[in-house]
Design a protein around this motif. Structure first.
Motif, PDB file in Angstrom:
ATOM      1  N   GLY A 193      49.392  25.948 -13.225  1.00 34.06           N
ATOM      2  CA  GLY A 193      48.875  25.988 -11.868  1.00 34.06           C
ATOM      3  C   GLY A 193      47.803  24.942 -11.589  1.00 34.06           C
ATOM      4  O   GLY A 193      47.200  24.944 -10.522  1.00 34.06           O
ATOM      5  N   GLN A 194      47.521  24.049 -12.555  1.00 35.88           N
ATOM      6  CA  GLN A 194      46.555  22.967 -12.320  1.00 35.88           C
ATOM      7  C   GLN A 194      47.108  22.022 -11.264  1.00 35.88           C
ATOM      8  O   GLN A 194      48.270  21.640 -11.314  1.00 35.88           O
ATOM      9  CB  GLN A 194      46.373  22.161 -13.610  1.00 35.88           C
ATOM     10  N   THR A 195      46.289  21.642 -10.316  1.00 35.92           N
ATOM     11  CA  THR A 195      46.742  20.613  -9.384  1.00 35.92           C
ATOM     12  C   THR A 195      46.685  19.268 -10.093  1.00 35.92           C
ATOM     13  O   THR A 195      45.976  19.106 -11.088  1.00 35.92           O
ATOM     14  CB  THR A 195      45.826  20.552  -8.145  1.00 35.92           C
ATOM     15  N   GLY A 203      43.069  17.713 -10.006  1.00 33.69           N
ATOM     16  CA  GLY A 203      42.027  18.708 -10.291  1.00 33.69           C
ATOM     17  C   GLY A 203      40.762  18.214 -10.971  1.00 33.69           C
ATOM     18  O   GLY A 203      39.821  18.986 -11.146  1.00 33.69           O
ATOM     19  N   SER A 241      36.342  22.332  -9.440  1.00 33.76           N
ATOM     20  CA  SER A 241      36.181  23.421 -10.399  1.00 33.76           C
ATOM     21  C   SER A 241      36.823  24.710  -9.907  1.00 33.76           C
ATOM     22  O   SER A 241      36.983  25.645 -10.668  1.00 33.76           O
ATOM     23  CB  SER A 241      34.705  23.625 -10.732  1.00 33.76           C
ATOM     24  N   LYS A 281      40.169  26.536  -7.730  1.00 33.66           N
ATOM     25  CA  LYS A 281      41.527  26.312  -7.223  1.00 33.66           C
ATOM     26  C   LYS A 281      41.542  26.473  -5.702  1.00 33.66           C
ATOM     27  O   LYS A 281      40.674  27.130  -5.144  1.00 33.66           O
ATOM     28  CB  LYS A 281      42.489  27.331  -7.857  1.00 33.66           C
ATOM     29  N   PRO A 282      42.532  25.875  -5.028  1.00 37.01           N
ATOM     30  CA  PRO A 282      42.584  26.012  -3.572  1.00 37.01           C
ATOM     31  C   PRO A 282      42.737  27.468  -3.149  1.00 37.01           C
ATOM     32  O   PRO A 282      43.409  28.237  -3.833  1.00 37.01           O
ATOM     33  CB  PRO A 282      43.836  25.224  -3.178  1.00 37.01           C
ATOM     34  N   GLN A 317      46.307  26.409   0.432  1.00 38.71           N
ATOM     35  CA  GLN A 317      47.657  26.105  -0.036  1.00 38.71           C
ATOM     36  C   GLN A 317      48.678  26.338   1.075  1.00 38.71           C
ATOM     37  O   GLN A 317      49.595  25.534   1.268  1.00 38.71           O
ATOM     38  CB  GLN A 317      48.003  26.957  -1.257  1.00 38.71           C
ATOM     39  N   GLU A 344      52.879  25.442  -5.620  1.00 37.44           N
ATOM     40  CA  GLU A 344      51.552  25.012  -6.085  1.00 37.44           C
ATOM     41  C   GLU A 344      51.499  23.504  -6.291  1.00 37.44           C
ATOM     42  O   GLU A 344      50.427  22.927  -6.353  1.00 37.44           O
ATOM     43  CB  GLU A 344      51.114  25.766  -7.351  1.00 37.44           C
TER      44      GLU A 344
END
Ligand code: ARG
Length: 459
Positions: free
Chosen positions: A2-4, A7, A11, A13-14, A19, A81
């Protein structure tokens, strides 16, 4: 997990709503073929320029082939994602080939990537449309040729005006679709420059070869300004504008089919396959396909307005607003594709009631202009006076309940003593039509000449 792909400086996530508003994969997955094509060209160029090693480049190209196979067999994981088609492909490439995947995006940004993909897509769509327009013109030509001498009423204000032939009427649309073809061809020629290598907006410090990628992708040349390359969508607007005008032409023809199919007109019928019935009224045969062609104009023109509005006022260079360029373009071309296909089917299948059309061609005093012209030609009346005399003749004919051709000579000579029997031969719809030999007129021989010209243009 799930890392963009961006990134590093983040620090958190959206948020879900971030999203939700940002994701475009549900729409832009349709660019997958263009995205792979662009990436292959970019990768080969990076290899040729020594920016990416032969080994890494080969691994990337192999991975792109595997991705293509996955997409084709339906196993490619399209994931929200990863936002859009570009990052979905890149994320999958990383899963498939590991480290070398990270080198593909050297000297490239999603900004020039999407601009390239989208141009390629719109160019393909224009090519499809160009072929469809020619196909439709050919069908119209066949029908026009068969009916070059068959009479029908010509209308103005939807009131009987002067007789024409069905062939002449259909050829009017051949001309319109010919201009539509020209507009798409112009748009295609103007859009055929490559944005690839403009990178984010300012160009690249790497020794890239934009001419090479442009050539590989079938573009005439690279775009000359990197800011322009990533920030304009005029090629899409121009295509939508051509689509909108074309849809208007289709809509007018569709409208005529709807009118001609009414029992009141009774000019044409369409077969079962291209009409529908009613769930309550057993007698009905409805021209739904024609109505829907007419209605598609709304979507297509709506798309032009939507994208024009999105683009106005955007500062250079890229803004995320421009992600909203795809839905209207996809929608418009889908609608146009369907409308053109349905129109081809209808025109090919139209069954004209020639007897009915011929009768209608001669009714409504449609040869009144021929009478006035005769008075000018044979008796040297000024046209305005001839118009007046003829108007009075129509009034008499109406009162007597006859057509102009049946009006007794005594009635005519009462209005203008020099009228002779000879006038009657210009009062039939056949004679009226045949006399209109001026270039572009409805005389059957002229119509046949125009048909022959179009045939050679299209061959
Ligand atoms: N999905 C994006 C679009 O369609 C791709 C480009 C994104 N670029 C960016 N700078 N965020 O426009």
């Amino acid at each position: 997990e799930g890392q963009t792909l961006w990134g590093g400086r983040f620090s958190a996530k959206p948020a879900e709503v971030m999203q939700a508003i940002n994701v475009s994969i549900g729409v832009d997955h349709r660019l997958w073929e263009q995205d792979l094509k662009g990436s292959r060209a970019h990768c080969r160029m990076l290899m040729a320029q020594g920016i990416v090693s032969a080994d890494d480049g080969a691994a990337i190209l192999d991975g792109l082939d595997r991705i293509e196979a996955e997409i084709r067999d339906g196993t490619f994981p399209f994931r929200d994602e990863f936002e859009d088609i570009h990052m979905n492909v890149e994320a999958r490439l990383s899963e498939l080939i590991g480290a070398p995947s990270g080198r593909l995006h050297t000297a490239r940004s999603r900004n020039d990537q999407v601009a390239t993909d989208f141009r390629l897509w719109v160019r393909d769509a224009c090519d499809r449309t160009l072929a469809q327009l020619h196909a439709l013109q050919r069908i119209l030509l066949d029908r026009a040729e068969a009916h070059a001498g068959d009479l029908m009423p010509g209308f103005t204000h939807l009131q009987p005006a002067q007789p024409v032939t069905l062939g002449h009427h259909l050829m009017a649309y051949v001309e319109m679709f010919g201009r539509d073809h020209g507009r798409f061809a112009d748009a295609r020629a103007r859009m055929n420059e490559s944005p690839l290598g403009a990178a984010a907006l300012a160009g690249s410090p790497f020794p890239i070869d934009r001419h090479a990628t442009a050539a590989e992708l079938g573009f005439d040349r690279p775009m000359a300004n990197s800011l322009d390359a990533v920030s304009d969508r005029d090629f899409a607007l121009e295509s939508l504008s051509a689509a909108s005008i074309c849809a208007g032409h289709l809509s007018r023809l569709a409208e005529e089919i709807v009118i001609w199919m009414t029992p009141q007109f009774g000019f044409v019928t369409l077969p079962d396959e291209l009409t529908t019935g009613s769930s309550i009224m057993p007698q009905k045969r409805n021209p739904d396909a024609a109505e829907l062609v007419r209605a598609k104009t709304g979507r297509i023109t709506g798309s032009l307005i939507a994208l024009t509005t999105v683009m106005k006022g955007l500062p250079l260079a890229y803004s995320k607003d421009m992600q909203e360029d795809k839905p209207p373009v996809f929608e418009a071309f889908d609608a146009l594709d369907l409308a053109l296909t349905a129109m081809m089917a209808m025109v090919a299948a139209l069954r004209p009631n020639l007897e009915r059309m011929r009768q209608a061609a001669g009714s409504g005093y449609s040869t009144a202009t021929d009478l006035a012209d005769w008075l000018v030609r044979e008796l040297n009346l000024p046209f305005r006076q001839a118009h007046h005399v003829t108007g009075a003749a129509v009034k008499r004919a109406e009162a007597l309940g006859v057509d102009l051709g049946q009006l007794p000579l005594a009635e005519l000579t009462a209005l203008e003593p020099r009228v002779t029997e000879a006038v009657y031969k210009v009062l039939s719809p056949e004679a009226s039509c045949a006399s209109r030999l001026s270039f572009g007129g409805t005389a059957p021989d002229g119509v046949r000449a125009r048909i022959a010209e179009w045939r050679s243009r299209l061959s």
